[in-house]
Design a protein around this motif. Structure first.
Motif, mmCIF file in Angstrom:
data_model
loop_
_atom_site.group_PDB
_atom_site.id
_atom_site.type_symbol
_atom_site.label_atom_id
_atom_site.label_comp_id
_atom_site.label_asym_id
_atom_site.label_seq_id
_atom_site.Cartn_x
_atom_site.Cartn_y
_atom_site.Cartn_z
ATOM 1 N N ALA A 197 -1.198 -6.091 1.821
ATOM 2 C CA ALA A 197 -0.556 -5.250 2.608
ATOM 3 C C ALA A 197 0.558 -4.939 1.797
ATOM 4 O O ALA A 197 0.817 -3.501 2.120
ATOM 5 C CB ALA A 197 -0.235 -6.563 3.741
ATOM 6 N N VAL A 198 1.442 -5.397 1.013
ATOM 7 C CA VAL A 198 2.421 -5.173 0.309
ATOM 8 C C VAL A 198 1.608 -4.002 -0.664
ATOM 9 O O VAL A 198 2.439 -2.626 -0.772
ATOM 10 C CB VAL A 198 3.018 -6.119 -0.614
ATOM 11 N N ALA A 199 0.607 -4.087 -1.326
ATOM 12 C CA ALA A 199 -0.025 -3.111 -2.181
ATOM 13 C C ALA A 199 -0.275 -1.981 -1.422
ATOM 14 O O ALA A 199 -0.158 -0.641 -1.804
ATOM 15 C CB ALA A 199 -1.332 -3.662 -2.984
ATOM 16 N N THR A 200 -0.977 -2.274 -0.246
ATOM 17 C CA THR A 200 -1.462 -0.914 0.623
ATOM 18 C C THR A 200 -0.046 -0.193 1.138
ATOM 19 O O THR A 200 -0.122 1.103 0.994
ATOM 20 C CB THR A 200 -2.131 -1.510 1.793
ATOM 21 N N ALA A 201 1.081 -0.789 1.591
ATOM 22 C CA ALA A 201 2.206 -0.052 2.000
ATOM 23 C C ALA A 201 2.630 0.692 0.682
ATOM 24 O O ALA A 201 2.997 1.972 0.956
ATOM 25 C CB ALA A 201 3.345 -0.767 2.200
ATOM 26 N N ILE A 202 2.932 0.048 -0.285
ATOM 27 C CA ILE A 202 3.494 0.982 -1.707
ATOM 28 C C ILE A 202 2.413 2.292 -1.887
ATOM 29 O O ILE A 202 2.661 3.351 -2.158
ATOM 30 C CB ILE A 202 3.497 0.297 -2.856
ATOM 31 N N GLY A 203 1.238 1.779 -1.720
ATOM 32 C CA GLY A 203 0.121 2.901 -1.987
ATOM 33 C C GLY A 203 0.349 3.935 -1.070
ATOM 34 O O GLY A 203 0.156 5.197 -1.515
ATOM 35 N N ALA A 204 0.599 3.746 0.039
ATOM 36 C CA ALA A 204 0.724 4.775 1.094
ATOM 37 C C ALA A 204 1.954 5.629 0.758
ATOM 38 O O ALA A 204 2.060 6.959 0.857
ATOM 39 C CB ALA A 204 1.079 4.107 2.612
ATOM 40 N N VAL A 205 2.946 5.092 0.358
ATOM 41 C CA VAL A 205 4.227 5.805 -0.137
ATOM 42 C C VAL A 205 3.916 6.698 -1.311
ATOM 43 O O VAL A 205 4.171 7.951 -1.379
ATOM 44 C CB VAL A 205 5.368 4.861 -0.368
ATOM 45 N N LEU A 206 3.133 5.969 -2.334
ATOM 46 C CA LEU A 206 2.894 6.949 -3.374
ATOM 47 C C LEU A 206 1.790 8.197 -2.972
ATOM 48 O O LEU A 206 2.008 9.071 -3.627
ATOM 49 C CB LEU A 206 2.260 6.039 -4.543
ATOM 50 N N LEU A 207 0.904 7.887 -2.033
ATOM 51 C CA LEU A 207 0.028 8.628 -1.680
ATOM 52 C C LEU A 207 0.733 10.003 -1.262
ATOM 53 O O LEU A 207 0.200 11.347 -1.320
ATOM 54 C CB LEU A 207 -0.816 8.350 -0.671
ATOM 55 N N THR A 208 1.884 9.810 -0.353
ATOM 56 C CA THR A 208 2.392 10.995 0.066
ATOM 57 C C THR A 208 3.348 11.665 -0.966
ATOM 58 O O THR A 208 3.472 12.999 -0.731
ATOM 59 C CB THR A 208 3.575 10.423 1.218
ATOM 60 N N VAL A 209 3.512 11.021 -2.000
ATOM 61 C CA VAL A 209 4.273 11.781 -3.123
ATOM 62 C C VAL A 209 3.305 12.483 -4.072
ATOM 63 O O VAL A 209 3.676 13.602 -4.321
ATOM 64 C CB VAL A 209 5.188 10.882 -3.849
ATOM 65 N N ARG A 210 2.226 11.748 -4.457
ATOM 66 C CA ARG A 210 1.438 12.341 -5.509
ATOM 67 C C ARG A 210 0.066 13.144 -4.979
ATOM 68 O O ARG A 210 -0.440 13.828 -5.569
ATOM 69 C CB ARG A 210 0.902 11.268 -6.248
ATOM 70 N N GLY A 211 -0.503 12.718 -3.879
ATOM 71 C CA GLY A 211 -1.670 13.221 -3.204
ATOM 72 C C GLY A 211 -2.759 12.320 -2.983
ATOM 73 O O GLY A 211 -2.779 11.161 -3.449
ATOM 74 N N PRO A 212 -3.875 12.886 -2.377
ATOM 75 C CA PRO A 212 -4.924 12.002 -1.853
ATOM 76 C C PRO A 212 -5.873 11.249 -2.882
ATOM 77 O O PRO A 212 -6.238 10.257 -2.550
ATOM 78 C CB PRO A 212 -5.778 12.864 -1.030
ATOM 79 N N GLU A 213 -5.511 11.883 -4.210
ATOM 80 C CA GLU A 213 -6.369 11.268 -5.221
ATOM 81 C C GLU A 213 -6.040 9.850 -5.565
ATOM 82 O O GLU A 213 -6.971 8.941 -5.839
ATOM 83 C CB GLU A 213 -6.243 11.996 -6.582
ATOM 84 N N LEU A 214 -4.861 9.362 -5.313
ATOM 85 C CA LEU A 214 -4.480 8.097 -5.346
ATOM 86 C C LEU A 214 -5.382 7.289 -4.447
ATOM 87 O O LEU A 214 -5.509 5.881 -4.690
ATOM 88 C CB LEU A 214 -2.843 7.929 -5.173
ATOM 89 N N LEU A 215 -5.873 7.508 -3.407
ATOM 90 C CA LEU A 215 -6.690 6.705 -2.432
ATOM 91 C C LEU A 215 -7.743 6.213 -2.955
ATOM 92 O O LEU A 215 -8.242 5.077 -2.742
ATOM 93 C CB LEU A 215 -7.120 7.692 -1.009
ATOM 94 N N VAL A 216 -8.466 6.838 -3.968
ATOM 95 C CA VAL A 216 -9.325 6.334 -4.526
ATOM 96 C C VAL A 216 -9.406 5.315 -5.508
ATOM 97 O O VAL A 216 -9.863 4.168 -5.465
ATOM 98 C CB VAL A 216 -10.003 7.718 -5.452
ATOM 99 N N PHE A 217 -8.151 5.130 -6.184
ATOM 100 C CA PHE A 217 -7.760 4.209 -7.093
ATOM 101 C C PHE A 217 -7.350 2.838 -5.992
ATOM 102 O O PHE A 217 -7.875 1.675 -6.623
ATOM 103 C CB PHE A 217 -6.581 4.552 -7.760
ATOM 104 N N GLY A 218 -6.687 3.187 -5.151
ATOM 105 C CA GLY A 218 -6.264 2.015 -4.382
ATOM 106 C C GLY A 218 -7.673 1.354 -3.493
ATOM 107 O O GLY A 218 -7.646 0.043 -3.510
ATOM 108 N N ALA A 219 -8.446 2.313 -3.189
ATOM 109 C CA ALA A 219 -9.620 1.794 -2.403
ATOM 110 C C ALA A 219 -10.586 1.011 -3.300
ATOM 111 O O ALA A 219 -11.046 -0.145 -3.009
ATOM 112 C CB ALA A 219 -10.357 2.943 -1.742
ATOM 113 N N ILE A 220 -10.707 1.454 -4.508
ATOM 114 C CA ILE A 220 -11.566 0.427 -5.519
ATOM 115 C C ILE A 220 -10.756 -0.745 -5.869
ATOM 116 O O ILE A 220 -11.567 -1.643 -5.759
ATOM 117 C CB ILE A 220 -11.636 1.308 -6.873
ATOM 118 N N GLY A 221 -9.539 -0.672 -5.959
ATOM 119 C CA GLY A 221 -8.644 -1.896 -6.277
ATOM 120 C C GLY A 221 -8.873 -2.889 -5.003
ATOM 121 O O GLY A 221 -9.172 -3.965 -5.404
ATOM 122 N N ALA A 222 -8.511 -2.401 -4.020
ATOM 123 C CA ALA A 222 -8.604 -3.272 -2.916
ATOM 124 C C ALA A 222 -10.151 -4.061 -2.500
ATOM 125 O O ALA A 222 -10.207 -5.117 -2.347
ATOM 126 C CB ALA A 222 -8.150 -2.540 -1.605
#
Length: 447
Positions: free
Chosen positions: A252-277
């Protein structure tokens, strides 16, 4: 059903014998011997009466840590064994735990066991002290031990496997000139915490599913702390549900941080986070259980802790996706896979019994030695190739200073892949990953 009835009869007989001993005033003396790893070798009749287990249940199937509270194991047992080894014996008072979970006070004497003058294990003589309150017999538990408990549960020392590619990703983004303006320390820090939280989630969920699948219970060959998981559930440091909840909280912590970074850097980060989770959960979770898929576990570990984590951090600090970052993650990803590979050796027997068919199980230990060598050659060879192709700065070759340690670890593995001396190769491989990875990052920045 027959097994359940037999266990119930044995437990009832144990209880009866213990009560009879107390009634007659007899003082029971449990005698247990174990090897240097703590695996039970003998378990006398008094031991059965004292602890509530039958010899058939524990000899060759459990370690002596089963009988002690987890915090006592963490805080005291190592020093007691060292005293016994150095001085010939250790005597003291402690608290043990019976099969039914009840604690009791006891006097303990530990002596080394030897064969031809060489120590081969320990002998423990336990004398229950029903006249002593449990609280009075409990050894003091320090604040450090209570902190250390959480380091064990999360397997924090192994977080260097994430630390290295994250640092290297940031270093390469700077070296390539991809960072416009001041270095984004806030985003970098968030990504570091998020990456480490995802790693904690992977560690703890791995332990949870290895316990619920029976893999951990079948494994008595592990080398603490390098293989076999944290053993935190086995030691009673945390319940299976508690371990699962720690994993979900970290996720949950990783997901929350990922959501913050997603808003700053863009949707491409979603791929990294999804594969990691996905990898954190399904590495050992059914129905996929990647670790059992004859190489998929090793593949996902290498990709996550190499190209994906490194490229993800480079993207966070620079805002740019760079194909070079994925390739630059190969050396550290291969070294991370080497850590997993060498740690699979002591667990191979029990993993095979529980269907955990990773490559060391599939290949067999003797052949798997060559796989470890191949990983070492590929890790350092890929670094040279990356520099030769002008994909990373020449300073990345600083990591070649780790080659002597790689050669030593490989030689040690080849010689000791079937005995407990292998533990030195386990430790060396972790050290190699950290040293080579930090040297690579330092060389990149220096250049």
């Amino acid at each position: 059903m027959t097994t359940t009835r037999s266990a119930a009869k044995a437990e009832a007989a144990t209880k009866t014998s213990t009560e009879a001993a107390v009634a007659t005033g007899k003082r029971l003396k449990s005698v247990i011997t174990c090897d240097l790893e703590g695996r039970l070798e003998t378990f006398g009749k008094d031991a059965e009466a004292v602890f509530g287990y039958s010899a058939d249940e524990v000899v060759g199937k459990a370690r002596v840590s089963l009988f002690s509270p987890g915090l006592v194991v963490l805080g005291h047992v190592a020093s007691w064994l060292e005293t016994a080894r150095r001085e010939g014996a250790f005597e003291g008072r402690t608290v043990f735990v019976r099969k039914d979970g009840t604690p009791f006070a006891a006097d303990i004497k530990i002596t080394p066991t030897k064969k031809n003058g060489v120590q081969i294990g320990y002998c423990g003589v336990t004398t229950p002290r029903p006249d002593v309150p449990v609280a009075e017999a409990m050894p003091p538990i320090s604040l450090w031990t209570r902190v250390f408990k959480w380091l064990v549960i999360t397997r924090a020392p192994f977080l260097t496997a994430s630390l290295v590619p994250l640092l290297l990703g940031a270093a390469l983004a700077v070296a390539w000139g991809d960072v416009a303006g001041a270095f984004p320390w806030g985003l970098f820090s968030l990504a570091m915490v998020g990456g480490l939280a995802l790693h904690v989630a992977a560690n703890t969920l791995n332990d949870y599913y290895d316990w619920t699948s029976g893999t951990d219970q079948a494994n008595t060959d592990y080398f603490m702390p390098f293989s076999g998981g944290s053993r935190a559930i086995e030691l009673g440091l945390v319940s299976p549900k508690g371990m699962r909840n720690v994993g979900l909280a970290a996720l949950a912590v990783a997901t929350a941080i990922g959501a913050v970074l997603l808003t700053v850097r863009g949707p491409e980060l979603l791929v990294f986070g999804a594969i990691g989770a996905f990898s954190a959960i399904f590495y050992t979770a059914p129905p996929l259980r990647l670790v059992a898929r004859k190489g998929l576990g090793e593949l996902f570990i290498g990709l996550n802790f190499g190209p994906l984590m490194l490229a993800g951090m480079a993207y966070v600090v620079s805002g740019q996706l760079d194909a070079r970052a994925f390739l630059a993650g190969l050396p550290v990803g291969l070294l991370t896979t080497a850590i997993l590979w060498v740690n699979e050796f002591p667990d191979a027997r029990s993993d095979a019994l529980t269907g955990k068919n990773h490559l060391v199980v599939v290949l067999g230990k003797a052949a798997a030695r060559w796989g470890y060598l191949a990983l070492m050659v590929a890790a350092f060879g890929s670094a040279v190739a990356l520099v030769a192709a002008d994909l990373v700065p020449a300073g990345a070759l600083w990591m070649l200073a780790g080659v002597p340690l790689a050669l030593w670890a490989t030689q040690h593995l080849f010689r000791h892949y079937q005995d407990r001396e292998l533990v030195r190769a386990n430790a060396a491989t972790i050290g190699l990953h950290l040293v080579a990875g930090l040297l690579m990052a330092g060389g990149v920045l220096w250049g």
